[in-house]
Motif scaffolding. Structure first.
Motif, short mmCIF file in Angstrom:
data_model
loop_
_atom_site.label_atom_id
_atom_site.label_comp_id
_atom_site.label_asym_id
_atom_site.label_seq_id
_atom_site.Cartn_x
_atom_site.Cartn_y
_atom_site.Cartn_z
N GLN A 174 0.82 -1.20 0.00
CA GLN A 174 0.00 0.00 0.00
C GLN A 174 0.86 1.26 0.00
O GLN A 174 0.59 2.23 -0.72
CB GLN A 174 -0.92 0.01 1.24
N PHE A 175 1.93 1.24 0.82
CA PHE A 175 2.84 2.39 0.86
C PHE A 175 3.52 2.58 -0.49
O PHE A 175 3.61 3.70 -1.00
CB PHE A 175 3.89 2.16 1.96
N LYS A 227 1.12 3.99 -3.09
CA LYS A 227 0.83 5.41 -2.87
C LYS A 227 2.02 6.28 -3.25
O LYS A 227 1.84 7.39 -3.79
CB LYS A 227 0.42 5.64 -1.41
N ALA A 276 -2.94 12.67 1.92
CA ALA A 276 -3.98 12.51 2.95
C ALA A 276 -4.42 11.07 3.11
O ALA A 276 -4.99 10.69 4.14
CB ALA A 276 -5.18 13.38 2.61
N SER A 277 -4.14 10.23 2.11
CA SER A 277 -4.55 8.82 2.18
C SER A 277 -3.57 7.95 2.95
O SER A 277 -3.87 6.79 3.27
CB SER A 277 -4.71 8.26 0.76
N PHE A 278 -2.39 8.49 3.25
CA PHE A 278 -1.40 7.69 3.98
C PHE A 278 -1.88 7.43 5.41
O PHE A 278 -2.46 8.29 6.06
CB PHE A 278 -0.05 8.40 4.03
N ARG A 279 -1.63 6.21 5.89
CA ARG A 279 -1.97 5.81 7.25
C ARG A 279 -0.70 5.31 7.96
O ARG A 279 0.23 4.85 7.32
CB ARG A 279 -3.02 4.69 7.25
N ILE A 280 -0.73 5.38 9.28
CA ILE A 280 0.42 4.92 10.07
C ILE A 280 0.76 3.47 9.74
O ILE A 280 1.92 3.08 9.63
CB ILE A 280 0.15 5.06 11.58
N ARG A 281 -0.29 2.64 9.55
CA ARG A 281 -0.04 1.22 9.27
C ARG A 281 0.70 1.01 7.95
O ARG A 281 1.34 -0.02 7.75
CB ARG A 281 -1.36 0.44 9.26
N ASP A 282 0.61 2.01 7.04
CA ASP A 282 1.33 1.88 5.77
C ASP A 282 2.84 1.87 5.99
O ASP A 282 3.60 1.40 5.15
CB ASP A 282 0.98 3.05 4.84
N SER A 340 4.41 0.31 8.42
CA SER A 340 4.88 -0.90 9.10
C SER A 340 5.87 -1.64 8.20
O SER A 340 5.55 -1.96 7.04
CB SER A 340 3.70 -1.82 9.42
#
Length: 420
Positions: A128-129, A132, A150-156, A158
């Motif tokens: 996912q990272f 993106k 804005a679509s990035f998440r902390i879990r990306d 990992s």
């Protein structure tokens, strides 16, 4: 047709991962091995026919890994090189491939080798990272970029660590071997006994000076650091199961290979080329065979060498007992014992195309200078380590025939005959 002469082998000491070789890359280790061969055999500034090298735990940026090692080795920059990967048999496969080219008359001399390290892991981010980031790079406007950001998440973020797990089963190699030893009735005591002899044989070989011209000091390490000369059957028996968390397993850290770092390389040539350079020939790489098993549907993951050996014996009109030395890679002591038991089993050998069992081997001829459990198993380096070690053993005894057998991830295996 030219014979494939094994001239010599050099390797760094094998060590437990995350210890002595922290921040040391595959390229660092394998380049050092090439440099040693260049120095020992007077190859500085010379062009070789080809160099085949490989590593399993490699970075995506090391796409031209073998060539980069050559460029740092002292060889003529006109020496070509290419990457080889076949799991744990990588560097033996590299030698087999170069051997075929030597036999075909395409090249006269080459180097095969391999390296692996868990201490310089190619750690990745999630898909996912990555997706993106690719999208961000292709964004054409500020608004598009802000939307992607804005679509990035902390879990990306990992990290993804490489794992020795079979993608189609989700099981590790150790878990697969637990299934194998249960199927074949291999006891914990038998596995520990084989591990004990592996350590004792390796230590005796060091004490006798056997490894003096095979292993060179590297990063302050002068000998393989995994060998345990003080181990005993009692100490091995006290270790807990490593792969079966119910406590009912028989594979432990003592009778399985540890994560290891190291590199090894072997110099191969035609007989005539060796004679022209006054190089003594240790032995000859005679033949090889690869195989695979359908482990997804129930066959033992590490049993492919049983098939490969059966075909190799038939092609060369040999029996399993026609060997003076047996070098069977100890990914796990249990896997070695499963292989030996399978060759003794009439029903199993029918699957291999034989009307009778292949039979037993003389255990006093098995891994007599130590095996992978004691010496270590840097995945890409093991094949070259075993090939060089075997050739020297044949040279020391003044002749004979050896069988090399290496099991690999993915349910594959590669075996070879070495003779002097």
């Amino acid at each position: 047709m030219e014979k494939v002469a094994i001239i010599g082998s050099r390797r760094v000491p094998f060590v437990k991962s995350f210890t002595h070789y922290l921040r040391t890359s595959n390229q660092d280790m394998l380049t050092a091995c090439l440099q040693e061969i260049v120095t020992q055999y007077g190859l500085s500034g010379e062009r070789l026919g080809d160099v085949a090298l490989g590593a399993i735990m490699n970075r995506s940026t090391d796409w031209n890994f073998a060539r980069e090692c050559v460029l740092g080795s002292g060889l003529d920059p006109h020496t070509p090189a290419y990457n080889v990967v076949r799991a744990c048999s990588t560097s033996l496969d590299a030698a087999v491939q170069l051997g075929l080219r030597i036999r075909a008359g395409q090249i006269e001399v080459g180097i095969a080798g391999g390296s692996d390290t868990n201490s310089d892991l190619p750690i990745l981010f999630s898909k996912q990272f990555s997706w993106k980031m690719v999208a961000l790079r292709g964004a054409r406007s500020l608004g598009e970029r802000l939307k992607i950001l804005a679509s990035f998440r902390i879990r990306d973020l990992s990290p993804l660590y490489p794992g020795i797990v079979e993608p189609r089963t989700g099981l590790s190699m150790g878990q697969h071997t637990e299934l194998m030893v249960k199927e074949w009735g291999i006891t914990r005591e038998a596995q520990d006994e084989l591990a004990y002899h592996s350590h004792m044989n390796a230590e005796k070989a060091y004490q006798a000076g056997f490894f003096k011209d095979l292993v060179f000091p590297f990063k302050g390490v002068v000998k393989d650091a995994i060998i345990r000369p003080d181990t005993t059957p009692d100490k091995l028996a006290k270790l807990k199961p490593a792969f079966d968390l119910t406590g009912k397993g028989s594979l432990t850290a003592g009778n399985s290979t540890l994560y290891s770092d190291g590199a090894a390389a072997v110099l191969l040539a035609t007989e005539s080329y060796a004679q022209s350079r006054n190089w003594p020939i240790l032995a000859y790489l005679e033949d090889a065979e690869s195989a695979a098993v359908d482990y997804v549907h129930g066959e033992g993951l590490l049993m492919a060498p049983t098939y490969a050996v059966a075909r190799l014996l038939k092609r060369n009109n040999l029996s399993l007992q026609d060997f003076d030395l047996y070098e069977i890679h100890e990914a796990f002591c249990g896997q070695v014992l499963c292989t030996l038991k399978a060759w003794e089993d009439p029903a199993y050998c029918k699957k291999l195309g034989y009307d009778a069992p292949l039979g037993s081997i003389d255990r006093t001829k098995l891994n007599i200078r130590g095996g992978s459990v004691a010496i270590g198993h840097p995945f890409g380096a093991t094949g070259a380590r075993i090939l060089g070690q075997t050739a020297k053993m044949l040279q020391e005894r003044g002749g004979g025939r050896a069988l090399i057998s290496i099991c690999t991830a993915g349910g594959m295996g590669l075996v070879a005959i070495v003779q002097r």
